[in-house]
Structure formats: C-alpha cells, structure tokens
Design a protein around this motif. Sequence first.
Motif, PDB file in Angstrom:
ATOM      1  N   ALA A  57     -23.848   3.035 -27.666  1.00  0.00           N
ATOM      2  CA  ALA A  57     -22.208   3.208 -27.313  1.00  0.00           C
ATOM      3  C   ALA A  57     -21.822   4.581 -27.493  1.00  0.00           C
ATOM      4  N   VAL A  58     -21.886   4.876 -28.726  1.00  0.00           N
ATOM      5  CA  VAL A  58     -21.411   6.205 -29.383  1.00  0.00           C
ATOM      6  C   VAL A  58     -22.110   7.335 -28.377  1.00  0.00           C
ATOM      7  N   ARG A  59     -23.427   7.241 -28.163  1.00  0.00           N
ATOM      8  CA  ARG A  59     -24.164   8.229 -27.488  1.00  0.00           C
ATOM      9  C   ARG A  59     -23.681   8.402 -26.110  1.00  0.00           C
ATOM     10  N   HIS A  60     -23.198   7.146 -25.644  1.00  0.00           N
ATOM     11  CA  HIS A  60     -22.541   7.358 -24.109  1.00  0.00           C
ATOM     12  C   HIS A  60     -21.143   7.801 -24.260  1.00  0.00           C
ATOM     13  N   ALA A  61     -20.333   7.622 -25.143  1.00  0.00           N
ATOM     14  CA  ALA A  61     -18.993   7.713 -24.977  1.00  0.00           C
ATOM     15  C   ALA A  61     -18.672   9.143 -25.457  1.00  0.00           C
ATOM     16  N   ASP A  62     -19.321   9.386 -26.423  1.00  0.00           N
ATOM     17  CA  ASP A  62     -19.021  10.799 -27.278  1.00  0.00           C
ATOM     18  C   ASP A  62     -19.203  12.264 -26.458  1.00  0.00           C
ATOM     19  N   ALA A  63     -18.139  12.283 -25.665  1.00  0.00           N
ATOM     20  CA  ALA A  63     -18.189  13.779 -24.882  1.00  0.00           C
ATOM     21  C   ALA A  63     -18.571  14.978 -25.571  1.00  0.00           C
ATOM     22  N   ASN A  64     -17.709  15.199 -26.862  1.00  0.00           N
ATOM     23  CA  ASN A  64     -17.877  16.242 -27.416  1.00  0.00           C
ATOM     24  C   ASN A  64     -18.961  16.652 -28.293  1.00  0.00           C
ATOM     25  N   GLY A  65     -19.690  15.362 -28.600  1.00  0.00           N
ATOM     26  CA  GLY A  65     -20.951  15.432 -29.499  1.00  0.00           C
ATOM     27  C   GLY A  65     -20.654  15.640 -30.941  1.00  0.00           C
ATOM     28  N   ASP A  66     -19.486  15.219 -31.520  1.00  0.00           N
ATOM     29  CA  ASP A  66     -19.256  15.105 -32.859  1.00  0.00           C
ATOM     30  C   ASP A  66     -19.645  14.029 -33.543  1.00  0.00           C
ATOM     31  N   GLY A  67     -20.259  12.963 -32.738  1.00  0.00           N
ATOM     32  CA  GLY A  67     -20.672  11.659 -33.612  1.00  0.00           C
ATOM     33  C   GLY A  67     -19.800  10.712 -33.615  1.00  0.00           C
ATOM     34  N   VAL A  68     -18.457  10.791 -33.348  1.00  0.00           N
ATOM     35  CA  VAL A  68     -17.517   9.872 -33.632  1.00  0.00           C
ATOM     36  C   VAL A  68     -16.724   9.693 -32.513  1.00  0.00           C
ATOM     37  N   ILE A  69     -15.919   8.834 -32.068  1.00  0.00           N
ATOM     38  CA  ILE A  69     -15.630   8.247 -30.913  1.00  0.00           C
ATOM     39  C   ILE A  69     -13.831   8.671 -31.274  1.00  0.00           C
ATOM     40  N   SER A  70     -13.204   9.747 -30.674  1.00  0.00           N
ATOM     41  CA  SER A  70     -11.966   9.946 -30.787  1.00  0.00           C
ATOM     42  C   SER A  70     -11.133   9.046 -29.972  1.00  0.00           C
ATOM     43  N   ASP A  71      -9.597   9.049 -29.824  1.00  0.00           N
ATOM     44  CA  ASP A  71      -8.665   8.473 -29.093  1.00  0.00           C
ATOM     45  C   ASP A  71      -8.850   8.900 -27.642  1.00  0.00           C
ATOM     46  N   GLU A  72      -9.266  10.045 -27.411  1.00  0.00           N
ATOM     47  CA  GLU A  72      -9.582  10.533 -25.810  1.00  0.00           C
ATOM     48  C   GLU A  72     -10.797  10.012 -25.478  1.00  0.00           C
ATOM     49  N   GLU A  73     -11.800   9.676 -26.198  1.00  0.00           N
ATOM     50  CA  GLU A  73     -13.132   9.075 -25.769  1.00  0.00           C
ATOM     51  C   GLU A  73     -13.160   7.303 -25.719  1.00  0.00           C
ATOM     52  N   ILE A  74     -12.136   6.883 -26.284  1.00  0.00           N
ATOM     53  CA  ILE A  74     -12.056   5.322 -26.297  1.00  0.00           C
ATOM     54  C   ILE A  74     -12.178   4.658 -24.834  1.00  0.00           C
ATOM     55  N   ASN A  75     -11.413   5.395 -23.853  1.00  0.00           N
ATOM     56  CA  ASN A  75     -11.406   4.635 -22.556  1.00  0.00           C
ATOM     57  C   ASN A  75     -12.886   4.482 -22.190  1.00  0.00           C
ATOM     58  N   GLU A  76     -13.724   5.724 -22.286  1.00  0.00           N
ATOM     59  CA  GLU A  76     -15.035   5.497 -22.123  1.00  0.00           C
ATOM     60  C   GLU A  76     -15.787   4.517 -22.510  1.00  0.00           C
ATOM     61  N   LEU A  77     -15.642   4.510 -24.066  1.00  0.00           N
ATOM     62  CA  LEU A  77     -16.338   3.320 -24.830  1.00  0.00           C
ATOM     63  C   LEU A  77     -15.814   1.889 -24.447  1.00  0.00           C
ATOM     64  N   ALA A  78     -14.587   1.814 -24.143  1.00  0.00           N
ATOM     65  CA  ALA A  78     -14.357   0.560 -23.527  1.00  0.00           C
ATOM     66  C   ALA A  78     -14.899   0.182 -22.324  1.00  0.00           C
ATOM     67  N   LYS A  79     -15.067   1.163 -21.364  1.00  0.00           N
ATOM     68  CA  LYS A  79     -15.768   0.880 -20.136  1.00  0.00           C
ATOM     69  C   LYS A  79     -17.163   0.450 -20.307  1.00  0.00           C
ATOM     70  N   TYR A  80     -17.792   1.010 -21.194  1.00  0.00           N
ATOM     71  CA  TYR A  80     -19.187   0.695 -21.757  1.00  0.00           C
ATOM     72  C   TYR A  80     -19.489  -0.419 -22.218  1.00  0.00           C
ATOM     73  N   VAL A  81     -18.568  -0.694 -23.244  1.00  0.00           N
ATOM     74  CA  VAL A  81     -18.604  -2.160 -23.895  1.00  0.00           C
ATOM     75  C   VAL A  81     -18.200  -3.096 -23.049  1.00  0.00           C
ATOM     76  N   SER A  82     -17.478  -3.205 -22.211  1.00  0.00           N
ATOM     77  CA  SER A  82     -16.950  -4.093 -21.308  1.00  0.00           C
ATOM     78  C   SER A  82     -18.203  -4.769 -20.328  1.00  0.00           C
TER      79      SER A  82
END
Length: 89
Positions: A57-82
């Motif tokens: 999930a982090v690999r999929h949603a982490d757009a900037n590659g910093d290893g964490v999910i920021s507030d801007e990236e949480i939308n993509e994470l929620a789509k993936y987890v859904s």
Amino acid sequence: MRKWCPRQVEVPLVEEQLKGLIRKFDTDGDGKISRRELRVGLRSLGLRFAGFRAFRAVRHADANGDGVISDEEINELAKYVSKWGISIT
C-alpha cells in the motif's frame, strides 16, 4: 424463551470513512502514516498479511517516494485499501 437478536450485516466502508480510519493509524501525530503505523493499524483490524499489505500500500500510494503517506497521498491510499473489502459489522 429466545431473545431477539438482530442479524449482523457487513457494510463496506466508503472512501471517506476509510480516510478517517487510516488517519487514526497515525500514532505519533506527525500527520504522516509510516509503513509501520499502517501495518499495526491493519493488524488491529484483523487483516491477514498486514505487513505485506502495508508494504504494498505504501509503495503504491507514496507518490514522492519519501516512504510515508502524507495527507495529499491519503486519497490514493484509501482507493487502494478499498479494494480489500474492509467492512464493519
């Protein structure tokens, strides 16, 4: 005499509910969700293979590659987890 007991119905979470749930995984309060925080959160929901799922999930949603999910990236994470079909009963 039998007691009336309503049946439990599984209701899938919508994306907004998932975002709220995922934000609660931020245990250190830095506004970002690490892979470890996500793994612990997913495990608390009873999901199998929480470590592997968190990694993917982090690999999929982490757009900037910093290893964490920021507030801007949480939308993509929620789509993936859904896609996992997390629901409440």
